[in-house]
Design a protein around this motif. Structure first.
Motif, PDB file in Angstrom:
ATOM      1  N   VAL A 255      69.970  57.035  56.566  1.00 50.78           N
ATOM      2  CA  VAL A 255      70.491  57.062  57.934  1.00 50.78           C
ATOM      3  C   VAL A 255      70.695  58.533  58.282  1.00 50.78           C
ATOM      4  O   VAL A 255      71.634  59.178  57.790  1.00 50.78           O
ATOM      5  CB  VAL A 255      71.817  56.280  58.039  1.00 50.78           C
ATOM      6  N   ALA A 256      69.791  59.080  59.068  1.00 50.87           N
ATOM      7  CA  ALA A 256      69.780  60.536  59.268  1.00 50.87           C
ATOM      8  C   ALA A 256      69.070  60.892  60.559  1.00 50.87           C
ATOM      9  O   ALA A 256      68.264  60.118  61.071  1.00 50.87           O
ATOM     10  CB  ALA A 256      69.054  61.206  58.097  1.00 50.87           C
ATOM     11  N   GLY A 257      69.369  62.084  61.078  1.00 53.00           N
ATOM     12  CA  GLY A 257      68.644  62.623  62.220  1.00 53.00           C
ATOM     13  C   GLY A 257      69.190  62.134  63.541  1.00 53.00           C
ATOM     14  O   GLY A 257      69.520  60.957  63.716  1.00 53.00           O
ATOM     15  N   SER A 258      69.337  63.065  64.457  1.00 54.97           N
ATOM     16  CA  SER A 258      69.755  62.729  65.815  1.00 54.97           C
ATOM     17  C   SER A 258      68.990  63.657  66.750  1.00 54.97           C
ATOM     18  O   SER A 258      68.252  64.545  66.284  1.00 54.97           O
ATOM     19  CB  SER A 258      71.271  62.896  65.960  1.00 54.97           C
ATOM     20  N   GLU A 259      69.149  63.463  68.047  1.00 53.46           N
ATOM     21  CA  GLU A 259      68.291  64.166  68.999  1.00 53.46           C
ATOM     22  C   GLU A 259      68.277  65.686  68.771  1.00 53.46           C
ATOM     23  O   GLU A 259      67.223  66.313  68.828  1.00 53.46           O
ATOM     24  CB  GLU A 259      68.740  63.831  70.421  1.00 53.46           C
ATOM     25  N   ASP A 260      69.448  66.274  68.513  1.00 55.87           N
ATOM     26  CA  ASP A 260      69.496  67.727  68.333  1.00 55.87           C
ATOM     27  C   ASP A 260      69.205  68.171  66.907  1.00 55.87           C
ATOM     28  O   ASP A 260      69.035  69.357  66.649  1.00 55.87           O
ATOM     29  CB  ASP A 260      70.879  68.267  68.743  1.00 55.87           C
ATOM     30  N   MET A 261      69.191  67.234  65.961  1.00 57.48           N
ATOM     31  CA  MET A 261      68.935  67.599  64.558  1.00 57.48           C
ATOM     32  C   MET A 261      67.926  66.636  63.932  1.00 57.48           C
ATOM     33  O   MET A 261      68.216  65.978  62.924  1.00 57.48           O
ATOM     34  CB  MET A 261      70.257  67.564  63.761  1.00 57.48           C
ATOM     35  N   PRO A 262      66.732  66.527  64.535  1.00 56.11           N
ATOM     36  CA  PRO A 262      65.754  65.576  63.994  1.00 56.11           C
ATOM     37  C   PRO A 262      65.204  66.019  62.637  1.00 56.11           C
ATOM     38  O   PRO A 262      64.852  65.199  61.798  1.00 56.11           O
ATOM     39  CB  PRO A 262      64.649  65.558  65.053  1.00 56.11           C
TER      40      PRO A 262
ATOM     41  N   ILE B 166      63.911  54.619  57.280  1.00 53.18           N
ATOM     42  CA  ILE B 166      64.754  55.630  57.915  1.00 53.18           C
ATOM     43  C   ILE B 166      65.368  55.025  59.173  1.00 53.18           C
ATOM     44  O   ILE B 166      64.651  54.612  60.094  1.00 53.18           O
ATOM     45  CB  ILE B 166      63.953  56.895  58.291  1.00 53.18           C
ATOM     46  N   ALA B 167      66.687  54.949  59.180  1.00 55.13           N
ATOM     47  CA  ALA B 167      67.396  54.474  60.366  1.00 55.13           C
ATOM     48  C   ALA B 167      67.763  55.702  61.179  1.00 55.13           C
ATOM     49  O   ALA B 167      68.514  56.564  60.719  1.00 55.13           O
ATOM     50  CB  ALA B 167      68.653  53.710  59.953  1.00 55.13           C
ATOM     51  N   THR B 168      67.195  55.805  62.363  1.00 58.24           N
ATOM     52  CA  THR B 168      67.429  57.017  63.147  1.00 58.24           C
ATOM     53  C   THR B 168      67.325  56.718  64.636  1.00 58.24           C
ATOM     54  O   THR B 168      66.910  55.632  65.041  1.00 58.24           O
ATOM     55  CB  THR B 168      66.449  58.126  62.707  1.00 58.24           C
ATOM     56  N   ASP B 169      67.726  57.697  65.426  1.00 56.42           N
ATOM     57  CA  ASP B 169      67.711  57.504  66.871  1.00 56.42           C
ATOM     58  C   ASP B 169      66.268  57.372  67.375  1.00 56.42           C
ATOM     59  O   ASP B 169      65.353  57.986  66.819  1.00 56.42           O
ATOM     60  CB  ASP B 169      68.403  58.682  67.576  1.00 56.42           C
ATOM     61  N   GLU B 170      66.095  56.595  68.407  1.00 50.84           N
ATOM     62  CA  GLU B 170      64.770  56.361  69.001  1.00 50.84           C
ATOM     63  C   GLU B 170      63.987  57.670  69.188  1.00 50.84           C
ATOM     64  O   GLU B 170      62.822  57.778  68.818  1.00 50.84           O
ATOM     65  CB  GLU B 170      64.980  55.676  70.368  1.00 50.84           C
ATOM     66  N   ALA B 171      64.674  58.688  69.704  1.00 57.84           N
ATOM     67  CA  ALA B 171      63.999  59.944  70.035  1.00 57.84           C
ATOM     68  C   ALA B 171      63.480  60.679  68.803  1.00 57.84           C
ATOM     69  O   ALA B 171      62.609  61.542  68.905  1.00 57.84           O
ATOM     70  CB  ALA B 171      64.969  60.849  70.795  1.00 57.84           C
ATOM     71  N   VAL B 172      64.015  60.346  67.635  1.00 60.05           N
ATOM     72  CA  VAL B 172      63.667  61.102  66.425  1.00 60.05           C
ATOM     73  C   VAL B 172      62.386  60.565  65.772  1.00 60.05           C
ATOM     74  O   VAL B 172      61.620  61.315  65.162  1.00 60.05           O
ATOM     75  CB  VAL B 172      64.846  61.053  65.419  1.00 60.05           C
ATOM     76  N   VAL B 173      62.129  59.277  65.955  1.00 63.27           N
ATOM     77  CA  VAL B 173      61.030  58.632  65.223  1.00 63.27           C
ATOM     78  C   VAL B 173      59.705  59.375  65.411  1.00 63.27           C
ATOM     79  O   VAL B 173      59.017  59.694  64.442  1.00 63.27           O
ATOM     80  CB  VAL B 173      60.889  57.153  65.649  1.00 63.27           C
ATOM     81  N   SER B 174      59.374  59.704  66.652  1.00 65.68           N
ATOM     82  CA  SER B 174      58.064  60.316  66.899  1.00 65.68           C
ATOM     83  C   SER B 174      57.944  61.690  66.232  1.00 65.68           C
ATOM     84  O   SER B 174      56.843  62.138  65.910  1.00 65.68           O
ATOM     85  CB  SER B 174      57.813  60.432  68.394  1.00 65.68           C
TER      86      SER B 174
ATOM     87  N   TYR C 103      60.778  52.536  59.801  1.00 64.22           N
ATOM     88  CA  TYR C 103      61.907  52.936  60.647  1.00 64.22           C
ATOM     89  C   TYR C 103      62.776  51.768  61.070  1.00 64.22           C
ATOM     90  O   TYR C 103      62.293  50.660  61.258  1.00 64.22           O
ATOM     91  CB  TYR C 103      61.386  53.650  61.910  1.00 64.22           C
ATOM     92  N   VAL C 104      64.040  52.063  61.238  1.00 65.06           N
ATOM     93  CA  VAL C 104      64.932  51.151  61.946  1.00 65.06           C
ATOM     94  C   VAL C 104      65.385  51.946  63.169  1.00 65.06           C
ATOM     95  O   VAL C 104      66.217  52.853  63.065  1.00 65.06           O
ATOM     96  CB  VAL C 104      66.150  50.762  61.089  1.00 65.06           C
ATOM     97  N   ARG C 105      64.761  51.639  64.301  1.00 61.86           N
ATOM     98  CA  ARG C 105      65.076  52.389  65.527  1.00 61.86           C
ATOM     99  C   ARG C 105      66.519  52.169  65.941  1.00 61.86           C
ATOM    100  O   ARG C 105      66.999  51.044  65.921  1.00 61.86           O
ATOM    101  CB  ARG C 105      64.167  51.933  66.673  1.00 61.86           C
ATOM    102  N   ASN C 106      67.170  53.251  66.338  1.00 56.10           N
ATOM    103  CA  ASN C 106      68.577  53.201  66.752  1.00 56.10           C
ATOM    104  C   ASN C 106      69.458  52.579  65.660  1.00 56.10           C
ATOM    105  O   ASN C 106      70.420  51.879  65.940  1.00 56.10           O
ATOM    106  CB  ASN C 106      68.728  52.430  68.072  1.00 56.10           C
TER     107      ASN C 106
END
Ligand code: APR
Ligand code: MG
Length: 277
Positions: free
Chosen positions: A33-40, A60-68, A79-82
């Motif tokens: 569970v890692a990564g967010s919009e400002d720290m992908p 990897i469970a992470t914010d939608e914006a990080v996956v790409s 991935y587990v989005r959001n």
């Protein structure tokens, strides 16, 4: 205060097997569970460390914006989005995971705290790093809880000053591991690991090339991956710390300590690991 050293021989004697007839199920699924919009990038760095460390599959469970951002560097992961949001709402199934790590690149906010609360209910080893580390107590669990603070994060956990911590690293890490009933990896030059019984292990690999953003994220991933494939979770933790540092020691044989990038630690691991086997 007695401190033991975890040596190359200890690592050699405690590495996991990889049987000829093994398959990815043998080594289990790890959840990061890692990564967010400002720290992908933290999700990439810890994901690379994890995938090089023996696990069978990585989610990897992470914010939608990080996956790409991650897919092209780490096509092997799912991935587990959001995922952090879903965890915080108790809407994510965790029974399939063999080990869990949370924190790299996560903001220290209510959603992260709620996600951590949920993860600590899973009956597998949980590694807490960076944004998942805060001043709190830990309920007794049947599985290990492993915290990986740098001195600043340890200061936040304990209310001590960084100066006081640096002058009493062994006694403080031991005291707090016992008090909280968890494993604490106090990072930095000569990383110290204390288990909840108060025993302390010193790591002597690693050097100043690791003093650069992202190297701790790689370590968190390596611990996560090794937890999946070692019979002993304690060996997994101590070996990950040793090998992470050994990668940096290998780097400085031919290259300047100024120049190591965190993602290159994972690229060095295959050779460094083979050297110990
Ligand atoms: N000698 C040996 N090892 C070192 C040295 C040194 N001089 N300096 C650093 N290291 C190792 C540490 O032991 C640890 O394993 O490098 C790693 C650094 O980890 P962190 O301090 O967590 O640093 P970093 O990866 O940059 O953290 C990234 O997480 O801690 C949060 O908010 C922080 O955004 C940051 C993010
Ligand atoms: Mg860190």
């Amino acid at each position: 205060m007695s401190v033991s050293e975890w040596t190359k021989n200890d690592v050699r004697n405690s590495l996991p097997d990889r049987a000829a007839e093994s398959h990815k199920g043998t080594f289990g699924i790890a959840l990061l569970v890692a990564g967010s919009e400002d720290m992908p990038g933290a999700a990439i760095l810890s994901g690379l460390g994890a995938m090089r460390s023996g696990l069978g599959k990585l989610a990897i469970a992470t914010d939608e914006a990080v996956v790409s951002h991650i897919v092209s560097t780490l096509p092997e992961a799912t991935y587990v989005r959001n995922g952090r949001y879903l965890l915080s709402k108790n809407e994510m199934e965790l029974s399939q995971y063999r080990s869990i790590a949370v924190g790299p690149g996560l903001p220290e906010d209510g959603e992260t705290r709620a996600a951590v609360e949920r993860l600590l209910k899973a009956e597998v080893p949980v590694v807490l790093d960076a944004g998942a580390i805060g001043g709190r107590s830990y309920e007794e669990r049947n599985s290990p809880t492993i915290l990986t603070p740098h001195p600043g994060e340890f200061a936040r956990m304990t209310g001590k000053s960084i100066g006081e911590i640096e002058n009493n690293r062994a006694s403080l890490v031991s005291e707090w591991a016992q008090r909280l009933g968890v494993t604490i990896v106090l990072k930095g030059y000569n990383t110290l690991t204390s288990f909840a019984d108060g025993s302390v292990y010193k790591n002597s690999t690693g050097n100043s090339s690791l003093a650069k953003g992202g190297s701790g994220d790689v370590l968190t991933g390596m611990i996560l991956g090794m937890l999946c494939c070692n019979k002993s979770w304690k060996y997994a933790v101590l070996n990950a710390i040793y090998l992470h540092g050994a990668c940096a020691d290998y780097w400085v044989k031919k290259r300047s300590a100024h120049s190591l990038l965190a993602h290159e630690i994972s690229e060095l691991l295959p050779e460094v690991w083979a050297d110990v086997e």
